[in-house]
Design an enzyme around this catalytic site. Structure first.
Site, PDB file in Angstrom:
ATOM      1  N   SER A  52      45.927  56.176 -37.500  1.00 62.68           N
ATOM      2  CA  SER A  52      45.536  56.316 -36.094  1.00 62.68           C
ATOM      3  C   SER A  52      45.664  57.751 -35.575  1.00 62.68           C
ATOM      4  CB  SER A  52      46.387  55.389 -35.227  1.00 62.68           C
ATOM      5  OG  SER A  52      47.760  55.740 -35.367  1.00 62.68           O
TER       6      SER A  52
ATOM      7  N   GLU B 243      49.378  82.660 -33.872  1.00 59.07           N
ATOM      8  CA  GLU B 243      50.333  82.131 -34.861  1.00 59.07           C
ATOM      9  C   GLU B 243      50.174  82.922 -36.151  1.00 59.07           C
ATOM     10  OE1 GLU B 243      50.127  77.835 -35.201  1.00 59.07           O
ATOM     11  OE2 GLU B 243      50.511  77.565 -33.075  1.00 59.07           O
TER      12      GLU B 243
ATOM     13  N   HIS C 100      57.193  74.433 -43.597  1.00 56.97           N
ATOM     14  CA  HIS C 100      57.165  75.217 -42.358  1.00 56.97           C
ATOM     15  C   HIS C 100      58.447  76.042 -42.302  1.00 56.97           C
ATOM     16  CE1 HIS C 100      56.815  76.311 -38.152  1.00 56.97           C
ATOM     17  NE2 HIS C 100      55.610  75.783 -38.124  1.00 56.97           N
TER      18      HIS C 100
ATOM     19  N   ARG D 298      52.665  81.263 -43.947  1.00 55.91           N
ATOM     20  CA  ARG D 298      53.856  80.409 -43.950  1.00 55.91           C
ATOM     21  C   ARG D 298      54.591  80.332 -45.276  1.00 55.91           C
ATOM     22  NH1 ARG D 298      51.818  75.274 -40.510  1.00 55.91           N
ATOM     23  NH2 ARG D 298      51.928  76.403 -38.548  1.00 55.91           N
TER      24      ARG D 298
ATOM     25  N   HIS E 164      56.183  70.224 -44.448  1.00 54.93           N
ATOM     26  CA  HIS E 164      55.391  70.144 -43.221  1.00 54.93           C
ATOM     27  C   HIS E 164      53.997  69.582 -43.452  1.00 54.93           C
ATOM     28  CE1 HIS E 164      54.259  71.277 -39.184  1.00 54.93           C
ATOM     29  NE2 HIS E 164      53.307  72.082 -39.606  1.00 54.93           N
TER      30      HIS E 164
ATOM     31  N   ARG F   4      47.880  76.250 -46.040  1.00 58.43           N
ATOM     32  CA  ARG F   4      47.074  76.061 -44.822  1.00 58.43           C
ATOM     33  C   ARG F   4      47.387  77.113 -43.758  1.00 58.43           C
ATOM     34  NH1 ARG F   4      48.102  73.543 -40.112  1.00 58.43           N
ATOM     35  NH2 ARG F   4      49.974  72.491 -40.894  1.00 58.43           N
TER      36      ARG F   4
END
Ligand code: SIN
Length: 524
Positions: A13, A113, A230, A276, A337, A372
């Site tokens: 969902s 970021e 992360h 990251r 993460h 990512r």
């Protein structure tokens, strides 16, 4: 339920499943099944935001380049082009549906970021972006009367015959009964696998089910070894692990080691805003060298009013655990993460199994490469969920369906000899042996532990054992891939093979064949 043939069954969902459902509802009867409540997903707890090239000085091309560079140049170009070029339209649509992103006056306020060369991250209510998006999509989907929701229901098996998917077997935890759900098309949108690790930023429900379900159904999984840690999750003893958004460093937050030194520039010229994987390894190394359990995120140079306004959720949450971020350094350490690998799909969400589709974190479109770029995951779910929905609207999905095909006798509701202590042991092993820095010895030890447990689990037909089997199954695939990739790239770092080497330029596919796992390295 057992007699109906649904047009589309969606498992999950979060943003990807909902984005697909919004399109599909125009033509089809859709059943959306989710393990917890509708809001129990990683989308809902996403903080930083959604990256999109909508700013005046930005362009899809620059977004493409930043993603490629953060992904260590292993991103699939066709998919990445789709992401950055279709992203702006999808986000504008979300805004039209009511998503209330933060603004500076009339204009959208873009944050920065790590590894973005420009401010391009939209955020909502400061640090509650995911909830705003989830709420907007759920309101939109509920406009359609032909979308049905089944909460507290877990998918246990994707039903496939002759490489064609026909539906799924689920367990309804409300009624405590097994459901056979026939569907013409099945979409796996189950999200991430962070809960396989001892420290994670993920929702409690992110146990990598979709990855195993896809693999078990015969689909190819790609690059499962690429797990993102992360850099900054809360790390105060006795307190829960939760994310401290990268947007804090984007605004100028400083990382300090236990001597108070700003250390990250020793590891990368972009300092706190390096990709990251690099920042996480830098923190891990500092912690290892000093023996400390954490490093610190320093926000004390900002005004209290700014922090309360820009990061309202985190300000309150840290205060609950005794940290006033306007005065105290925040104890942080990396945490699992995001998984870049997943069920291999093309840009329409098609897997290698007919009528089985995947989107969102459980899928591997290839956009993220080996690591990512921050805030690209919500965008991926939005864009590829929409494309998959649009693709199916154009298709005749009615061909070849047989009613009520699923057999009986798979799973029983009896006891499983395994309990949560064995899951905790797995989480520790994944953290220490399949974590930020890996080596052959640790990976082999983890693999044999997982294999042994899987053998026991697979002997049982109980629902609870199957739930553990899915968890251990995905852990097995991550570990196996990490063991076989004898080189380092992006989120996968091997201390025994610290360079890119030859396999660094390759992708790794895993597929089930006669009970064995076939491994294929390939290069684009
Ligand atoms: C964050 O807010 O730091 C997380 C954003 C992301 O993972 O993309």
């Amino acid at each position: 339920m057992d007699d109906k043939v649904w047009d589309v069954l969606i498992i999950g969902s979060g943003i990807a499943g909902l984005s697909a459902a919004v399109r599909l509802a125009r033509k089809y009867d859709v059943l959306l099944v989710t393990k917890g409540k509708l809001y129990d997903c990683n989308t809902d707890i996403a903080q930083g935001g959604i990256a999109v090239a909508l700013g005046e000085e930005d362009s899809p091309f620059t977004h493409f380049q930043d993603t490629m560079s953060a992904g260590d140049y292993l991103c699939r170009e066709d998919a990445l082009k789709v992401l950055v070029e279709e992203g702006p339209v999808c986000v504008k649509e979300l805004i039209d549906w009511g998503a209330n992103f933060d603004r500076e006056g009339e204009n959208l306020d873009f944050a920065k970021e790590g590894a973005h060369t420009i401010r391009r991250i939209l955020h909502a209510h400061g640090d509650a972006t995911g909830h705003e998006i989830e709420k907007t999509l759920l309101i939109k989907v509920r406009e359609f009367k032909n979308v049905y929701f089944l909460e507290n229901t877990i998918c246990l098996k994707v039903e496939v015959k002759n490489n064609v998917c026909w539906g799924a077997i689920c367990f309804d935890n409300n009624e405590k009964k097994i459901l056979k759900i026939n569907s013409r098309v099945l979409i796996l949108a189950t999200g991430g696998a962070g809960q396989l690790y001892m420290r994670t930023t993920n929702s409690l429900f992110s146990t990598g089910d979709g990855h195993f379900l896809g693999f078990d159904a015969g689909a190819i999984l790609e690059d499962m070894e690429f797990v993102q840690f992360h850099p900054t999750a809360f790390a105060k003893e006795g307190a829960p692990t939760f994310l401290l958004t990268e947007a804090m460093r984007g605004e100028g937050g400083i990382l300090r080691n236990n001597k108070g030194e700003r250390f990250v520039y020793r590891y990368h010229p972009l300092g706190e805003l390096a990709p990251r994987d690099i920042v996480s390894r830098a923190i891990f190394t500092e912690m290892k060298e000093s023996g400390a359990q954490c490093v610190y995120l320093d926000m004390t140079h900002f005004k209290r009013s700014f922090l309360e306004n820009r990061f309202p959720t985190l300000f309150k949450k840290c205060l609950e655990y005794g940290i006033d971020i306007s005065k105290d350094y925040i104890p942080v350490a990396p945490a699992a993460h995001y998984i870049m690998g997943g069920i291999k799909t093309d840009t329409f969400g098609r897997t290698t199994v007919k009528n089985l589709f995947a989107c969102g974190e459980c899928a591997c479109t290839g956009v993220h490469g080996a690591n990512r770029l921050a805030s690209n995951s919500l965008l991926e779910g939005l864009v590829f969920g929409k494309r998959l929905g649009g693709y199916l609207l154009e298709m005749d999905i009615n061909s070849g369906i047989k009613d009520n095909f699923i057999g009986n006798g798979y799973f029983k509701e009896d006891e499983c000899p395994f309990g949560d202590e064995i899951f905790l042991e797995l989480k520790k092993r994944m953290w220490y042996q399949v974590g930020i820095i890996r080596d052959e010895e640790g990976l082999k030890s983890a693999l044999s532990f997982i294999r042994e447990k899987l053998d026991l689990l697979q002997k049982s037909k109980s629902v609870s054992c199957r739930v553990y089997e899915m968890i251990f199954g995905t852990a097995y695939l991550i570990t196996l891939a990490a063991l076989n990739r004898r080189c380092s790239r992006g989120g996968h770092f091997r201390s025994d093979f610290p360079t890119k080497g030859e396999c660094g330029n390759m992708h790794l596919d895993l597929k089930k064949d006669m009970g064995e796992v076939i491994k294929v390295f390939w290069e684009e």
